[in-house]
Design a protein around this motif. Structure first.
Motif, PDB file in Angstrom:
ATOM      1  N   ALA A  74      23.342  -7.171   6.536  1.00 30.62           N
ATOM      2  CA  ALA A  74      24.372  -6.269   6.010  1.00 30.62           C
ATOM      3  C   ALA A  74      24.153  -6.033   4.523  1.00 30.62           C
ATOM      4  N   GLY A  75      23.764  -7.078   3.820  1.00 33.69           N
ATOM      5  CA  GLY A  75      23.536  -6.957   2.381  1.00 33.69           C
ATOM      6  C   GLY A  75      22.361  -6.060   2.059  1.00 33.69           C
ATOM      7  N   LYS A  76      21.304  -6.195   2.861  1.00 37.32           N
ATOM      8  CA  LYS A  76      20.074  -5.460   2.598  1.00 37.32           C
ATOM      9  C   LYS A  76      20.286  -3.943   2.650  1.00 37.32           C
ATOM     10  N   VAL A  77      21.135  -3.475   3.563  1.00 34.99           N
ATOM     11  CA  VAL A  77      21.334  -2.028   3.684  1.00 34.99           C
ATOM     12  C   VAL A  77      22.525  -1.539   2.855  1.00 34.99           C
ATOM     13  N   ALA A  78      23.299  -2.473   2.314  1.00 27.36           N
ATOM     14  CA  ALA A  78      24.529  -2.087   1.617  1.00 27.36           C
ATOM     15  C   ALA A  78      24.264  -1.103   0.478  1.00 27.36           C
ATOM     16  N   ARG A  79      23.258  -1.352  -0.297  1.00 25.39           N
ATOM     17  CA  ARG A  79      22.983  -0.516  -1.477  1.00 25.39           C
ATOM     18  C   ARG A  79      22.793   0.957  -1.112  1.00 25.39           C
ATOM     19  N   GLN A  80      22.025   1.206  -0.031  1.00 24.16           N
ATOM     20  CA  GLN A  80      21.826   2.596   0.395  1.00 24.16           C
ATOM     21  C   GLN A  80      23.113   3.170   0.977  1.00 24.16           C
ATOM     22  N   LEU A  81      23.809   2.344   1.751  1.00 27.58           N
ATOM     23  CA  LEU A  81      24.930   2.889   2.511  1.00 27.58           C
ATOM     24  C   LEU A  81      26.176   3.161   1.683  1.00 27.58           C
ATOM     25  N   VAL A  82      26.277   2.542   0.503  1.00 27.86           N
ATOM     26  CA  VAL A  82      27.460   2.834  -0.322  1.00 27.86           C
ATOM     27  C   VAL A  82      27.452   4.273  -0.829  1.00 27.86           C
ATOM     28  N   LYS A  83      26.339   4.960  -0.634  1.00 21.62           N
ATOM     29  CA  LYS A  83      26.280   6.376  -1.033  1.00 21.62           C
ATOM     30  C   LYS A  83      26.892   7.280   0.043  1.00 21.62           C
ATOM     31  N   ARG A  84      27.190   6.719   1.221  1.00 20.83           N
ATOM     32  CA  ARG A  84      27.819   7.477   2.311  1.00 20.83           C
ATOM     33  C   ARG A  84      29.313   7.185   2.295  1.00 20.83           C
ATOM     34  N   ALA A  85      30.088   8.107   2.876  1.00 25.43           N
ATOM     35  CA  ALA A  85      31.535   7.924   2.851  1.00 25.43           C
ATOM     36  C   ALA A  85      32.015   6.957   3.938  1.00 25.43           C
ATOM     37  N   SER A  86      31.319   6.944   5.082  1.00 26.10           N
ATOM     38  CA  SER A  86      31.785   6.049   6.155  1.00 26.10           C
ATOM     39  C   SER A  86      30.604   5.471   6.934  1.00 26.10           C
ATOM     40  N   VAL A  87      30.730   4.189   7.229  1.00 28.89           N
ATOM     41  CA  VAL A  87      29.689   3.445   7.927  1.00 28.89           C
ATOM     42  C   VAL A  87      30.359   2.625   9.021  1.00 28.89           C
ATOM     43  N   ALA A  88      29.700   2.546  10.193  1.00 26.00           N
ATOM     44  CA  ALA A  88      30.187   1.663  11.252  1.00 26.00           C
ATOM     45  C   ALA A  88      29.002   0.880  11.794  1.00 26.00           C
ATOM     46  N   THR A  89      29.246  -0.331  12.269  1.00 27.23           N
ATOM     47  CA  THR A  89      28.129  -1.142  12.771  1.00 27.23           C
ATOM     48  C   THR A  89      28.534  -2.109  13.870  1.00 27.23           C
ATOM     49  N   THR A  90      27.593  -2.323  14.780  1.00 24.02           N
ATOM     50  CA  THR A  90      27.774  -3.315  15.852  1.00 24.02           C
ATOM     51  C   THR A  90      27.107  -4.641  15.477  1.00 24.02           C
ATOM     52  N   LEU A  91      26.636  -4.717  14.259  1.00 20.83           N
ATOM     53  CA  LEU A  91      25.859  -5.881  13.808  1.00 20.83           C
ATOM     54  C   LEU A  91      26.458  -7.244  14.214  1.00 20.83           C
ATOM     55  N   PRO A  92      27.778  -7.439  14.079  1.00 17.05           N
ATOM     56  CA  PRO A  92      28.304  -8.780  14.395  1.00 17.05           C
ATOM     57  C   PRO A  92      28.125  -9.172  15.856  1.00 17.05           C
ATOM     58  N   GLN A  93      27.857  -8.185  16.717  1.00 19.52           N
ATOM     59  CA  GLN A  93      27.748  -8.509  18.145  1.00 19.52           C
ATOM     60  C   GLN A  93      26.428  -9.170  18.511  1.00 19.52           C
ATOM     61  N   VAL A  94      25.463  -9.192  17.594  1.00 13.10           N
ATOM     62  CA  VAL A  94      24.140  -9.706  17.973  1.00 13.10           C
ATOM     63  C   VAL A  94      24.146 -11.200  18.287  1.00 13.10           C
ATOM     64  N   LEU A  95      25.124 -11.931  17.765  1.00 16.05           N
ATOM     65  CA  LEU A  95      25.134 -13.374  18.039  1.00 16.05           C
ATOM     66  C   LEU A  95      25.694 -13.682  19.419  1.00 16.05           C
ATOM     67  N   GLY A  96      26.582 -12.837  19.888  1.00 14.97           N
ATOM     68  CA  GLY A  96      27.119 -13.060  21.224  1.00 14.97           C
ATOM     69  C   GLY A  96      28.154 -14.163  21.306  1.00 14.97           C
ATOM     70  N   ARG A  97      28.291 -14.940  20.237  1.00 16.95           N
ATOM     71  CA  ARG A  97      29.324 -15.983  20.185  1.00 16.95           C
ATOM     72  C   ARG A  97      29.820 -16.051  18.753  1.00 16.95           C
ATOM     73  N   GLN A  98      30.760 -16.911  18.456  1.00 17.16           N
ATOM     74  CA  GLN A  98      31.328 -17.047  17.104  1.00 17.16           C
ATOM     75  C   GLN A  98      31.646 -15.685  16.499  1.00 17.16           C
ATOM     76  N   PRO A  99      32.391 -14.822  17.222  1.00 16.83           N
ATOM     77  CA  PRO A  99      32.641 -13.491  16.670  1.00 16.83           C
ATOM     78  C   PRO A  99      33.276 -13.515  15.284  1.00 16.83           C
TER      79      PRO A  99
END
Ligand code: BES
Ligand code: ZN
Ligand code: MN
Length: 497
Positions: free
Chosen positions: A93-118
């Motif tokens: 999330a940190g790695k892409v944050a710098r580029q993405l703060v230039k957009r008005a809205s961002v959504a991500t499924t990233l937290p789902q990759v672990l499948g546990r400990q949501p």
């Protein structure tokens, strides 16, 4: 200000400028990738010669062909599925944050990759976004980067997740990350502007904002209170020292508090045992421990766990001058113990001694300190790990676990009692330097003299508090370590056992 939202709708239906979808090494589609029906995203990713290694990303514009509501999809490599850890999400999330703060809205499924400990996964992603977007540009009159525009960041979870728990994790992440940024700002601020009095005023303003009790001791009050270590270190500077006292009450008054302190040297020139000019370059960071304790107190005040926490943070500027402490001088610390100052550059332990003795008087459950204390600890553990010294096994285990969980790992070094002889003094109770070898240990043994029988842990953060290389969710400069470790530890202590 970015708003953080939580939703569990199908990713394809989410309206956003960028929909960030993870790809595992292979490439193998991560959560949400198969929901994009318009094109074969995995084939597209593979065609770009990408395999899903960490950080390998591909932005696919939606020209109406993707079958999603978002304007574009960012496919983000997260590495091998089996190896994924919580901190990898923070990093992604940190790695892409710098580029993405230039957009008005961002959504991500990233937290789902672990499948546990949501909850942990969601917290890590939101922390990574905020910490990765952090910049210290207060002193820049122009910036090539342009302004940040990110208005909403939506975390997409699974409908199976408990929405309340996950929303609480989003809120917790916002508080923790904002507190880390608060700490980073303090550490990055030049010593010209962040004198001990300015640090104390910043602490007071923060305390009033979040509702902490605060008391600032000035140099006259320190004199009356017998804080000879803080005064001795500060006496060479035109900027007088301070002691910052904070209290958070989240449990019955009968419950003993957890006590925190941190090294608050606003600038460390070395004093009369002066450093080289290169050695001074980063020494505005020598209040990193103090700033981390302030950040942790800020987070705790907002999160309101059922514990009591007190802090007493010593701050002084270590300068050479006609009024500076000389090598050979003896200082009398709070509580009466004396130390012989043979090297004025070993000043952190002198100010901490007073604070530790003061906190021990209050009979807390434990005392923790964080300090950019020794170059020797950096030699031992490098620049990423903090060194742990403790008189209490279970306290040490809890702190190492909290650090690991927060993505701020530490490593234990021995509080080897036989080395106590290395700081025997001819004229005082203890001297402030040992030999060159084992310098982190003798520094810790010096501190141990002042905690009495209160269980205590010392975090030597000289390595990780400040960095000369940008990373996945931190730019060069202050990192905010160990705010997340301290907060994680404190929240854990508040859980009923
Ligand atoms: N603030 C320094 C330690 C430090 C050095 C932190 C480099 C971060 C980067 C501390 O006050 C100091 O000068 N320690 C001396 C102790 C020595 C004189 C016994 C050191 O480590 O050299
Ligand atoms: Zn120092
Ligand atoms: Mn020093």
């Amino acid at each position: 200000m970015t708003t953080f939202a939580y939703a569990s709708q199908p990713p394809a239906t989410v309206r956003a400028d960028v929909l960030v979808l993870p790809v595992f090494e292979g490439p193998e589609p991560g959560p949400g990738v198969r929901d994009v029906k318009g094109v074969d995203l995995v084939a597209l990713y593979r065609d770009a010669a990408l395999t899903g290694k960490r950080g390998e990303h591909l932005l696919v514009p939606n020209t109406g062909n993707l079958g999603v509501a978002a304007s574009s999809v960012l496919l983000l490599g997260v590495g091998k599925k089996a190896d994924l850890k919580v901190d990898d999400l923070r990093r992604a999330a940190g790695k892409v944050a710098r580029q993405l703060v230039k957009r008005a809205s961002v959504a991500t499924t990233l937290p789902q990759v672990l499948g546990r400990q949501p909850a942990e996964a969601v917290q890590a992603v939101v922390e990574g976004q905020i910490l990765g977007a952090y910049r210290f540009d207060r002193y820049k009159t122009s910036s090539e980067e342009g302004p940040d525009r990110l208005e909403t960041f939506t975390v997409l979870g699974s409908p199976r997740w408990d929405a309340r728990t996950v929303k609480a994790a989003v809120a917790r992440a916002e508080v923790v990350a904002a507190s880390v940024c608060f700490t980073r700002d303090l550490v990055n601020t030049p010593a010209r502007d962040l004198t001990p009095a300015a640090l104390a005023e910043a602490a007071r303003a923060m305390a009033e904002e979040v509702g902490l009790e605060v008391r600032i001791w000035d140099e006259r009050e320190l004199e009356e209170g017998g804080f000879g270590g803080i005064l001795g270190v500060g006496q060479g500077s035109v900027n007088p020292p301070r002691l910052i006292e904070l209290a958070y009450r989240g449990a019955a008054a009968s419950q003993p508090p957890i006590a925190l302190t941190g090294k608050g040297i606003s600038f460390d020139s070395g004093g009369l045992s002066i450093k080289t000019s290169e050695g001074m370059e980063t020494m505005k960071d020598d209040m990193g421990g103090a700033a981390a304790v302030l950040g942790a107190m800020r987070a705790i005040a907002v999160l309101k766990p059922r514990i009591n926490v007190i802090a007493a943070i010593p701050s002084a500027e270590n300068m050479p001058s006609g009024s500076a402490t000389r090598p050979g001088d003896v200082l009398r610390h709070r509580g009466g113990k004396t130390s012989e100052v043979l090297n004025t550059d070993a000043e952190g332990r002198l100010v901490l001694a007073d604070a530790l003795a003061y906190l021990a008087e209050k009979r807390p459950r434990v005392i923790l300190d964080a300090a950019t204390l020794t170059g020797a600890c950096m030699v031992a553990l490098g620049e990423e790990l903090w060194g742990l010294f403790t008189t209490d096994r279970s306290l040490g285990r809890a702190l190492l676990a909290a650090g690991e969980a927060a993505g701020e790992p530490g490593w234990e070094l021995p509080l080897h009692r036989p080395y106590r002889k290395l700081i025997d003094s001819e004229v005082a109770d203890v001297k402030n330097v040992g030999k060159r070898y084992g310098g982190a240990i003798t520094a810790a043994l010096f501190l141990a003299e002042f905690v009495g029988d209160v269980p205590w842990a010392h975090l030597d953060i000289a390595g990780p508090a400040f960095t000369d290389s940008a990373g996945d969710y931190w730019p060069k400069g202050a990192t905010g370590v160990p705010v997340r470790t301290l907060v994680g530890y404190l929240l854990e202590q508040a859980k009923p056992r």
